[in-house]
Design an enzyme around this catalytic site. Structure first.
Site, short mmCIF file in Angstrom:
data_model
loop_
_atom_site.label_atom_id
_atom_site.label_comp_id
_atom_site.label_asym_id
_atom_site.label_seq_id
_atom_site.Cartn_x
_atom_site.Cartn_y
_atom_site.Cartn_z
CG ASP B 36 -2.06 -1.04 1.03
OD1 ASP B 36 -1.95 -1.85 0.11
OD2 ASP B 36 -3.01 -1.03 1.83
CG ASP B 291 -8.72 30.46 -36.77
OD1 ASP B 291 -8.92 29.54 -37.58
OD2 ASP B 291 -7.86 30.43 -35.88
N GLY B 428 -7.29 17.83 -35.18
CA GLY B 428 -8.30 16.84 -35.54
C GLY B 428 -8.99 17.23 -36.83
CG MET B 429 -11.33 21.03 -38.77
SD MET B 429 -11.84 22.59 -38.09
CE MET B 429 -10.35 23.51 -38.23
S1 SF4 Z 1 -2.22 -7.03 -2.38
FE1 SF4 Z 1 -3.53 -5.22 -2.59
S2 SF4 Z 1 -4.00 -4.64 -0.48
FE2 SF4 Z 1 -2.25 -6.03 -0.40
S3 SF4 Z 1 -0.45 -4.75 -0.42
FE3 SF4 Z 1 -0.87 -5.28 -2.54
S4 SF4 Z 1 -2.15 -3.61 -3.26
FE4 SF4 Z 1 -2.18 -3.50 -1.05
#
Ligand code: SF4
Lengths: 427, 544
Positions: B36, B291, B428-429
């Protein structure tokens, strides 16, 4: 008996990712696979921010998203999603990866995978959650899941199987080099396709190409009774020479690659000149750190410290021996590393992507370690790339106008930045 | 349960990280598994932070769970020792929240001297935006304290934050306008604010909170609690900026009257320009130029967060005169507000509230608008469907984090948005006109297939083909737009005066290609000269 290499273990308060990131290269390596992560918004957000944001070529990985209502059922229903994946991607094999939340929920993954697995499209459980796996480690889990699908080779099939995912060019190099030395090759684990897995049996010699696969190596010994080559990993001239000489010896061949090694060193002498005497600090998390540090030391650098998430005394025994005298740290504490980097005045820090910019902000030459995972640094052909990754950072830094640590050039960039810069490097 | 590939919003802990990395002297501690920590990368790479972001993952491992150890107190002690924050905010993760641990008790047992706030952000109910706004509001409530107003007119600016969309630029734009008015900035928060700054919030005469996503609730609290008037409109576009300035001046003057202080007056509008003597924005004139005729009838589809979706729809419709083919938001909690704001701009059928990018992509494919204003996701979908797209809201890509001053707010912002619309659509035009004339003779290399390519290794070596793990910053998945290659020059037919004159009427940026196509047409039919007749015939034949 594995050597009693000495290393310290700290508290693991460092920056890193979890095992899910291996998906980034494995889904491309195994071209008919699909990686399904049973996870949460967090896992999806991690993948999209680490695997290269927004790859739109229909990635062959996805998250089966656990939402609040799903938390109460102990066995989530994934059958519909498996069907959807089969319909849209037609994979030959689906890997079902665990993540932290279902682990905490005690989802029974083996059973879950089994319930949706068919002989035509097996669904294989791969432990990868951040509670237990870091970075490249989950490749180890994937290979363990694949092993039962490798045909059993008869005892008299004396050939080598290279272990670890490498790209096709590197694989060709290794096959060619083996042929040149007279070493018969059975294949690579993993192979590019699920149905191309190599036969493995008691006569097989396993040659590990990646240093993060100790568990599958162990399993190969236990389940297929094959031999696992114990040598250096094939990085750098020194590593390549040891690797090939030792591998040849497994087949009763005596080869002397000393000239080849010397020539390889000679070719990169402009680089090693630059590295000689440089103080290098490894604070990375890819699990490639041991062989990389060993190579740098052989190239003449002074390795101040080599930190790596995990050290395996048996699987890394030769690297550990070659690193004797170097301070080795498992599960490092990042704040302590910062203090050591400052105290010892490192010339080059091999960090991870998370910390690279802030380290540079403190006046350090930092190299993002993940690049080693993604560059063709294996084997003789990889020597140049390997050494170049180290020297490029040093050269580029030397080439730019000195910025010093005058905070004027970073003023306003970062709202939370302390007003004073605390340099790690003396000016 | 559903299958998810990409998400619009980040997680709750990412939202917490955004507030903590905005402020000074504070720190976030994630009680979470190792992985995380990935959110830290988003800051260090996308924002190229020269210092360590104020966040630490207090790692929870499987072994810890088995042994019943909790490392949080030790982490708090280490953070306090190394970073000396005034405040630490602790937040659980999607997995650790299920453990039902009492983090309050764990935090208290650490014995750290600084403030510790265990922020109750349930990641299953809150995503990035609500977690960020919720935390910010909570901090403002915790610290803002009653005090006398500043003697000079002053405002708070609430909302700019780390990883906020063009937030740093918007802040410059706001400061510039305030400077012209002679109004002081009391506190900016969370961007660059310390806990002490939060304490000082009630000293301002008025609060500016332009973003629906962040800061609005705190501004309302300050209004309710301390009587600080909240100005919550977003000055996106010229007309909204003029109205916003009027409201700002009126609000300040109410306070001035109460205090018996001199009134704030609006200077001549040229004072707001960069040199102090030009038009504050070039949009009103630009929109009326010949324009811009080419934009008449070009339709736009707008999808993003709340603030930018609303602001950009109104800007395109009211100030550039573009028809709106559809609009929507991924912020489901704000969907009603967005819907209401866009009353009269889009019908119910044209409105879309979803957090699944596939649904948005399908709508784009069905509408085929001339311009898509969206997020990174829409940009990728637009590539897939060959539509023009500009990014107006997060999530962003490193290429949205440019160095030059590119605000979205104020007069300066109006110019930036108009330029972006113009360059996005013009290119794009060009392509549409080429199509109009048939692209025979023009080589269109196939759209590059978007491969998950990591940044090319800086040494120029072949990237590892299996390599994709890249930081958010490094995923340069697209290649440049293919360039067209002119047809081989064979003997060119001669252009007659009348035809040449007609050709001049073709917009300059496609003239070369029209010339090539017409010449090819003439050659194929054996004409040595191109007359007005031949040109007309060519246009007819090619499908004009
Ligand atoms: S598995 Fe998912 S919840 Fe676990 S550390 Fe990896 S990203 Fe985070």
């Amino acid at each position: 008996m594995p050597p009693k290499a000495s290393f310290t273990r700290e508290d693991g308060l460092y920056h890193s990712f979890c095992g899910l990131v291996s998906v980034g290269w494995l889904y491309q390596k195994i071209k008919d696979s699909f990686f399904l992560i049973l996870g949460t918004h967090t896992c999806a957000h991690l993948l999209q921010n680490t695997l290269g944001v927004m790859i739109f070529a229909r990635p062959r990985f996805a998250v089966s998203l656990l939402e609040e209502g799903d938390l109460s059922s102990s066995q989530p229903q994934i059958a519909d999603q498996i069907d959807e994946i089969k319909r849209e991607h037609r994979p030959s094999v689906i890997f079902l990866l665990s993540s932290c939340t279902p682990e905490v929920m005690k989802v029974e993954f083996e059973g879950l995978a089994h319930s949706v697995s068919t002989p035509e499209v097996p669904v294989l459980f791969v432990p990868a959650s951040g509670l237990d796996y870091t970075f490249a480690q989950s490749e180890d889990s994937v290979l363990q899941a694949l092993l039962p699908f490798c045909p059993v080779a008869p005892p008299d099939d004396r050939r080598v199987v290279f272990l670890g995912s490498v790209n096709d060019a590197i694989a060709d190099d290794f096959a060619l080099e083996a042929a040149r030395l007279g070493i018969p090759v059975a294949g690579f684990l993993p192979a590019n396709h699920f149905h191309e897995l190599p036969p493995i049996g008691p006569g097989t010699v396993i040659a590990p190409l990646q240093p993060f696969l100790p568990k599958v190596a162990n399993q190969l010994v236990n389940e297929r009774e094959c031999r696992v080559l114990s040598s250096l990993f094939p990085f750098g001239p020194d590593g390549c020479r040891a690797f090939w000489e030792d591998l040849a010896a497994e087949f009763g061949l005596t080869v002397d690659l000393s000239e080849r090694e010397a020539a390889a060193w000679e070719r990169i002498s402009a680089h090693t000149e630059l590295l000689r005497g440089k103080k290098v600090f490894f604070a990375a998390d890819t699990l490639l750190e041991l062989p990389l540090a060993r190579f740098l030391r052989a190239a003449g650098a002074e390795v101040l410290e080599c930190s790596t998430p995990y050290i395996n005394r048996r699987f890394h025994s030769r690297e550990l021996k070659a690193l004797e005298g170097v301070r080795l740290v498992e599960q490092a504490n990042f704040e302590r590393q910062l203090r050591s980097i400052a105290d010892e005045q490192a010339d080059l820090v091999i960090s991870n992507i998370i910390t690279a910019n802030p380290l540079i902000g403190r006046g350090v030459v930092a190299k993002w370690g993940t690049e080693f995972i993604f560059s063709p640094i294996h084997g003789w052909a990889g020597v140049n790339t390997l050494v170049g990754l180290f020297t490029r950072a040093l050269r580029r830094h030397a080439q730019l106008d000195p910025l010093g640590l005058d905070p004027v050039w970073t003023a306003g960039v970062m709202p939370s930045a302390p007003r004073e810069v605390i340099p790690l490097q003396r000016q | 349960m559903r299958l998810a590939y990409w998400m619009y919003e980040g997680t709750a802990h990412h939202g917490v990280g955004r507030i903590m990395n905005s402020m000074r002297g504070v720190h976030a501690v994630f009680h979470a598994p190792q992985g995380d920590d990935y959110v830290t990368t988003i800051f260090t790479m996308l924002e190229r932070t020269p210092a360590f972001p104020a966040m630490t993952t207090s790692v929870v491992s499987g072994t810890d769970l088995a042994r019943g150890t909790i490392r949080l107190p030790e982490t708090l002690r280490q953070v306090e020792a190394s970073r000396h924050p005034e405040l630490i905010v602790v937040v659980a993760s999607c997995s650790t929240i299920l453990l039902q641990e009492n983090l309050e008790i764990a935090a208290r047992s650490s014995g750290v001297a600084c403030d510790v706030l265990v922020y109750d952000a349930n990641p299953y109910r809150m995503a990035e935006t609500s977690a960020a706004d919720g935390l910010f509001t909570e901090l403002v409530k915790k610290y803002a304290s009653a005090q006398p107003l500043t003697t000079q007119p002053s405002v708070n600016i609430l909302g700019p934050s780390s990883l906020g969309f063009h937030a740093r630029h918007d802040l410059i734009a706001l400061r510039r306008m305030l400077q012209v008015l002679g109004v002081a900035v009391n506190v900016v928060a969370p961007w660059g604010a310390s806990v002490d700054d939060l304490r000082r919030l009630p000293a301002a005469w008025l609060t500016i909170a332009p973003y629906r996503e962040l800061g609005g609730r705190a501004a309302e609290y300050l209004e309710a609690q301390f009587g600080t008037t909240a100005l919550r409109e977003a000055p996106i576009g010229v007309q909204p900026t003029l109205r916003w300035l009027d409201a700002l001046v009126a609000g300040l003057n109410t306070v001035a009257a109460r205090l018996g202080a001199p009134a704030v007056t609006l200077p001549p509008l040229t004072a707001f320009s960069l040199d102090g003597m030009s038009a504050p924005s070039n949009v009103p004139w630009f929109a009326r130029t010949a324009d811009m005729e080419s934009f008449a009838g070009k339709s736009a589809f707008v999808f993003g967060d709340a603030t930018h979706t609303v602001g950009v729809v109104k800007f395109l419709a009211d100030e550039l005169g573009m028809p709106i083919a559809g609009a929507g938001t991924y912020l489901l909690k704000e969907a009603d507000w967005v819907r209401e704001q866009l009353e009269g701009y889009v019908s119910d059928e044209q409105f879309l509230a979803t957090d699944e990018f596939q649904t948005v992509a399908a709508r784009m494919a069905e509408l085929r608008p001339e311009l898509v204003c969206g997020t990174q996701m829409e940009r990728h979908s637009a590539r897939r469907y060959d539509l023009n797209c500009m990014v107006i809201a997060p999530p962003t890509h490193i290429e949205n984090h440019l160095l030059a001053y590119r605000p979205f707010l104020g007069f300066d912002g109006a110019d930036v948005i108009a330029d972006e619309v113009y360059t996005t659509c013009t290119l794009g035009m060009e392509k549409h006109l080429i199509d109009l004339f048939g692209d025979a003779g023009l080589e269109h290399p196939d759209e590059p297939v978007e491969q998950p390519v990591a940044a090319a290794p800086p040494n120029g070596a072949e990237p590892h083909p299996q390599a994709t793990l890249a930081g958010p910053a490094l995923a340069v998945a697209e290649m440049a737009t293919p360039t067209t290659v002119a047809a081989p020059t064979v003997l060119a037919p001669v252009w007659r005066h009348d035809a040449e004159a007609m050709l001049k009427k073709v917009p300059f940026f496609v003239r070369g290609r029209v010339r090539t196509n017409v010449e090819k047409y003439a050659r194929e039919r054996g004409y040595a000269e191109i007359t007005a007749e031949v040109l007309l015939a060519a246009k007819e034949a090619i499908g004009a």
